[in-house]
Design an enzyme around this catalytic site. Structure first.
Site, mmCIF file in Angstrom:
data_model
loop_
_atom_site.group_PDB
_atom_site.id
_atom_site.type_symbol
_atom_site.label_atom_id
_atom_site.label_comp_id
_atom_site.label_asym_id
_atom_site.label_seq_id
_atom_site.Cartn_x
_atom_site.Cartn_y
_atom_site.Cartn_z
ATOM 1 N N ARG A 39 25.874 46.010 41.797
ATOM 2 C CA ARG A 39 26.055 46.825 43.019
ATOM 3 C C ARG A 39 25.856 48.302 42.719
ATOM 4 N NH1 ARG A 39 29.467 42.430 43.726
ATOM 5 N NH2 ARG A 39 30.752 43.179 42.025
ATOM 6 N N THR B 18 31.961 52.091 33.841
ATOM 7 C CA THR B 18 32.553 50.747 33.765
ATOM 8 C C THR B 18 34.076 50.845 33.651
ATOM 9 O OG1 THR B 18 30.581 49.924 32.681
ATOM 10 C CG2 THR B 18 32.580 48.622 32.387
ATOM 11 N N THR C 278 33.499 58.377 39.923
ATOM 12 C CA THR C 278 32.570 59.517 39.868
ATOM 13 C C THR C 278 32.484 60.276 41.199
ATOM 14 O OG1 THR C 278 30.811 57.934 40.337
ATOM 15 C CG2 THR C 278 31.078 58.605 38.038
ATOM 16 N N HIS D 198 40.294 46.771 46.931
ATOM 17 C CA HIS D 198 38.852 46.640 46.677
ATOM 18 C C HIS D 198 38.327 45.310 47.201
ATOM 19 C CE1 HIS D 198 39.570 49.943 43.820
ATOM 20 N NE2 HIS D 198 38.268 50.169 43.894
ATOM 21 N N LYS E 188 35.682 42.226 42.871
ATOM 22 C CA LYS E 188 36.151 43.063 41.752
ATOM 23 C C LYS E 188 36.960 42.233 40.747
ATOM 24 C CE LYS E 188 38.186 47.532 40.614
ATOM 25 N NZ LYS E 188 37.065 47.831 39.685
ATOM 26 N N THR F 20 40.186 53.667 38.894
ATOM 27 C CA THR F 20 40.621 54.871 39.625
ATOM 28 C C THR F 20 42.145 54.949 39.682
ATOM 29 O OG1 THR F 20 38.653 54.649 40.986
ATOM 30 C CG2 THR F 20 40.376 56.123 41.803
HETATM 31 N N1 LIG Z 1 33.347 54.867 37.828
HETATM 32 C C1 LIG Z 1 33.014 54.637 39.095
HETATM 33 O O1 LIG Z 1 32.906 55.561 39.928
HETATM 34 C C2 LIG Z 1 32.745 53.246 39.522
HETATM 35 C C3 LIG Z 1 32.898 52.234 38.627
HETATM 36 N N2 LIG Z 1 32.579 50.965 38.965
HETATM 37 C C4 LIG Z 1 32.671 49.978 37.903
HETATM 38 O O2 LIG Z 1 31.347 49.695 37.448
HETATM 39 C C5 LIG Z 1 31.290 48.360 36.954
HETATM 40 C C6 LIG Z 1 30.178 47.627 37.665
HETATM 41 O O3 LIG Z 1 30.493 47.494 39.032
HETATM 42 P P1 LIG Z 1 29.519 46.699 40.012
HETATM 43 O O4 LIG Z 1 28.155 47.288 39.979
HETATM 44 O O5 LIG Z 1 30.237 46.594 41.297
HETATM 45 O O6 LIG Z 1 29.502 45.252 39.299
HETATM 46 P P2 LIG Z 1 28.412 44.116 39.363
HETATM 47 O O7 LIG Z 1 29.090 42.867 38.911
HETATM 48 O O8 LIG Z 1 27.724 44.136 40.687
HETATM 49 O O9 LIG Z 1 27.325 44.555 38.269
HETATM 50 C C7 LIG Z 1 27.549 44.471 36.896
HETATM 51 C C8 LIG Z 1 26.211 44.509 36.216
HETATM 52 O O10 LIG Z 1 26.422 44.539 34.814
HETATM 53 C C9 LIG Z 1 25.500 43.665 34.225
HETATM 54 N N3 LIG Z 1 25.885 43.186 32.915
HETATM 55 C C10 LIG Z 1 26.708 42.173 32.568
HETATM 56 N N4 LIG Z 1 26.741 42.041 31.246
HETATM 57 C C11 LIG Z 1 25.915 42.993 30.741
HETATM 58 C C12 LIG Z 1 25.508 43.357 29.439
HETATM 59 N N5 LIG Z 1 25.956 42.690 28.366
HETATM 60 N N6 LIG Z 1 24.642 44.384 29.299
HETATM 61 C C13 LIG Z 1 24.163 45.042 30.366
HETATM 62 N N7 LIG Z 1 24.498 44.733 31.627
HETATM 63 C C14 LIG Z 1 25.359 43.718 31.810
HETATM 64 C C15 LIG Z 1 25.378 42.517 35.208
HETATM 65 O O11 LIG Z 1 24.188 41.792 34.904
HETATM 66 P P3 LIG Z 1 24.002 40.275 35.360
HETATM 67 O O12 LIG Z 1 23.909 40.331 36.843
HETATM 68 O O13 LIG Z 1 22.754 39.880 34.673
HETATM 69 O O14 LIG Z 1 25.235 39.532 34.877
HETATM 70 C C16 LIG Z 1 25.330 43.298 36.513
HETATM 71 O O15 LIG Z 1 24.015 43.728 36.796
HETATM 72 C C17 LIG Z 1 32.685 47.771 37.196
HETATM 73 O O16 LIG Z 1 33.442 47.899 36.013
HETATM 74 C C18 LIG Z 1 33.258 48.656 38.292
HETATM 75 O O17 LIG Z 1 34.653 48.680 38.329
HETATM 76 C C19 LIG Z 1 32.134 50.647 40.197
HETATM 77 C C20 LIG Z 1 31.991 51.608 41.150
HETATM 78 C C21 LIG Z 1 32.278 52.997 40.889
HETATM 79 O O1 LIG Z 2 34.625 47.873 41.230
HETATM 80 C C1 LIG Z 2 34.461 48.719 42.137
HETATM 81 O O2 LIG Z 2 33.846 48.478 43.169
HETATM 82 C C2 LIG Z 2 35.009 50.060 41.935
HETATM 83 N N1 LIG Z 2 35.477 50.360 40.761
HETATM 84 C C3 LIG Z 2 36.022 51.586 40.346
HETATM 85 C C4 LIG Z 2 37.477 51.408 39.993
HETATM 86 O O3 LIG Z 2 37.814 50.423 39.311
HETATM 87 O O4 LIG Z 2 38.284 52.262 40.346
HETATM 88 C C5 LIG Z 2 35.745 52.714 41.305
HETATM 89 C C6 LIG Z 2 35.707 52.346 42.742
HETATM 90 O O5 LIG Z 2 37.006 52.300 43.243
HETATM 91 C C7 LIG Z 2 34.927 51.069 43.013
#
Ligand SMILES: NC(=O)C1=CN([C@@H]2O[C@H](COP(=O)(O)OP(=O)(O)OC[C@H]3O[C@@H](n4cnc5c(N)ncnc54)[C@H](OP(=O)(O)O)[C@@H]3O)[C@@H](O)[C@H]2O)C=CC1
Ligand SMILES: O=C(O)C1=N[C@H](C(=O)O)C[C@H](O)C1
Length: 242
Positions: free
Chosen positions: A12, A75, A101, A131, A135, A142
């Site tokens: 996502r 992450t 972020t 969330h 998740k 956060t």
């Molecule tokens: N700091 C911030 O502002 C925010 C943080 N987050 C965090 O970001 C992370 C991702 O969220 P989100 O995009 O919703 O999650 P998703 O599950 O949608 O995406 C995770 C991605 O990571 C990939 N992945 C899994 N294993 C590996 C690996 N070994 N190497 C590289 N890529 C890999 C997955 O690939 P595949 O599909 O092939 O398994 C997938 O594309 C979460 O920890 C979330 O909490 C989210 C939003 C905001």
């Molecule tokens: O997994 C999410 O979607 C999000 N993850 C981050 C968190 O764990 O706080 C940031 C945001 O809230 C969305």
């Protein structure tokens, strides 16, 4: 233009970042997902962003350090061992790690620290988050970030005062603790509320994420800001000038 390598590019967040990258002044150098090799991308990108999974962090950091490429880590669900690896990597390259972020949460973090510092320990602090149903980690990154800010405002460390959830006959609240409650459901992008509960009054400050673009925009701003920086740990408040 600065080129960004995305770890977790099909997720996502990875997709949200790629969608707006050009409009924010960046190009996408490529992406790596589960089973992919993080090393070639680290060699070609000017800067890396990681929105994947904690299990992949060690190899992503190793690739970034080997290529001497700065990295933004978004992450969540990180354990103390991951934070130790981040500290080590920051001796070699520029690193920015944050649970959120967005501009709104970065400011909220400052407000929470200030409120906790000004209100005495007789004001109980509770943090609630909600969330989407997909998740996998709780409390959210956060919520923990805000908890760290509250603890720092009180001159303590979150690890010493953290209470993750309550169920059953848990007894009365211990003074000075910071409690967390996590809700999951539907498509909620990310809601956080910090409650300061005193005698006869309550202060509630929070943030509601309505669209993942807020995180993607912040991640890209951080990546552009981090590219070419000296090794060290950096923070979103510096990136956004708050
Ligand atoms: N700091 C911030 O502002 C925010 C943080 N987050 C965090 O970001 C992370 C991702 O969220 P989100 O995009 O919703 O999650 P998703 O599950 O949608 O995406 C995770 C991605 O990571 C990939 N992945 C899994 N294993 C590996 C690996 N070994 N190497 C590289 N890529 C890999 C997955 O690939 P595949 O599909 O092939 O398994 C997938 O594309 C979460 O920890 C979330 O909490 C989210 C939003 C905001
Ligand atoms: O997994 C999410 O979607 C999000 N993850 C981050 C968190 O764990 O706080 C940031 C945001 O809230 C969305």
């Amino acid at each position: 233009m600065t080129s960004i390598g995305i770890y977790g590019s099909n997720g996502r967040m990875g997709r949200a970042i790629a969608t707006i990258a050009e409009g924010e002044g960046a190009t996408v150098a490529g992406g790596v997902d589960a089973g992919g090799d993080p090393f070639p991308l680290a060699q070609t990108a000017d800067v890396l962003v990681d929105f994947s999974t904690p299990a992949a962090l060690e190899s992503h950091l190793a690739a970034a350090v080997a290529a001497r490429t700065p990295i933004v880590i978004g992450t969540t669900g990180l354990m103390p061992t991951h934070h130790a690896l981040i500290e080590q990597a920051a001796d070699e390259i520029a690193v920015l790690q944050t649970g959120n972020t967005s501009l709104g949460v970065t400011l909220l973090n400052i407000l929470v620290r200030e409120a906790a510092a000004r209100l005495g320990p007789d004001w109980d602090i509770e943090i609630a988050e909600m969330h989407h149903r997909h998740k996998v980690d709780a409390p959210s990154g956060t919520a923990l970030l805000l908890g760290e800010a509250a603890a720092a405002g009180r001159g303590t460390r979150l690890a010493e005062v953290r209470v993750d959830s309550r169920a059953g006959l848990v007894g009365a609240r211990s003074e000075g603790t910071i409690g967390f409650a996590s809700l999951r459901g539907g498509s909620v992008v990310g809601d956080h509320q910090v409650i300061f509960a005193g005698e006869g009054e309550r202060i509630e400050i929070g943030h509601r994420g309505e669209d993942r673009t807020i995180f993607a925009r912040g991640a890209l701003k951080a990546a552009l800001w981090l590219a070419g920086r000296a090794p060290g740990r950096y923070a979103m408040a510096e990136v956004l000038g708050l």
